[in-house]
Design a protein around this motif. Structure first.
Motif, mmCIF file in Angstrom:
data_model
loop_
_atom_site.group_PDB
_atom_site.id
_atom_site.type_symbol
_atom_site.label_atom_id
_atom_site.label_comp_id
_atom_site.label_asym_id
_atom_site.label_seq_id
_atom_site.Cartn_x
_atom_site.Cartn_y
_atom_site.Cartn_z
ATOM 1 N N GLN A 88 -1.357 8.803 -18.711
ATOM 2 C CA GLN A 88 -0.484 9.113 -17.588
ATOM 3 C C GLN A 88 0.794 8.281 -17.721
ATOM 4 N N PRO A 89 1.918 8.807 -17.305
ATOM 5 C CA PRO A 89 3.167 8.036 -17.416
ATOM 6 C C PRO A 89 3.225 6.927 -16.370
ATOM 7 N N PHE A 90 3.862 5.838 -16.735
ATOM 8 C CA PHE A 90 4.100 4.763 -15.772
ATOM 9 C C PHE A 90 5.217 5.193 -14.843
ATOM 10 N N LYS A 91 5.060 4.913 -13.565
ATOM 11 C CA LYS A 91 6.092 5.219 -12.581
ATOM 12 C C LYS A 91 6.482 3.928 -11.882
ATOM 13 N N LEU A 92 7.741 3.823 -11.586
ATOM 14 C CA LEU A 92 8.237 2.637 -10.902
ATOM 15 C C LEU A 92 7.558 2.458 -9.545
ATOM 16 N N ASP A 93 7.077 3.528 -8.974
ATOM 17 C CA ASP A 93 6.385 3.438 -7.686
ATOM 18 C C ASP A 93 5.144 2.548 -7.758
ATOM 19 N N TYR A 94 4.511 2.447 -8.926
ATOM 20 C CA TYR A 94 3.359 1.559 -9.064
ATOM 21 C C TYR A 94 3.788 0.100 -8.914
#
Length: 114
Positions: A88-94
């Motif tokens: 899964q791609p990393f998202k800044l929201d994490y």
């Protein structure tokens, strides 16, 4: 205290695998096999979680402090699990979610001195 954190990290690795591993490793298996897979791994998770919480309790941690710490560790384990195992791609929201949890840590530990 650091030994308890090591136990919590190991515990979270097992629990993340118990909750989501069936999607990767038993995707086409019947539901009952996925449930048994999760239960077997969750037993290992409890073998690390219970000693960790007992150690923290003996050190005077409140239930709220233990739970918030657990949630932070869950996110620390889950994000790499999601990225590397499930691609899964990393998202800044994490990162922002992690910052919110750090706020929770601040408030739950601040209250012990108030």
């Amino acid at each position: 205290m650091s030994f308890a954190f090591i136990l919590l990290i190991i515990s979270n690795c097992f629990m993340t695998l118990a909750w989501y591993g069936h999607l990767k490793f038993l995707h086409d298996a019947p539901l009952w096999q996925a449930v048994l897979f999760g239960w077997a791994i969750a037993l290992l998770e409890y073998s690390f979680m219970i000693p960790a919480t007992r150690l923290l309790d003996a050190q005077g941690w409140s239930l709220g402090q233990m739970k918030i710490t657990q949630e932070v560790m869950t996110l620390m384990v889950f994000v790499p699990f999601m990225i590397y195992l499930f691609k899964q791609p990393f998202k800044l929201d994490y990162l922002w979610a992690g910052c919110c949890l750090l706020g929770c840590v601040y408030f739950v530990f601040r209250s012990q001195n108030a």
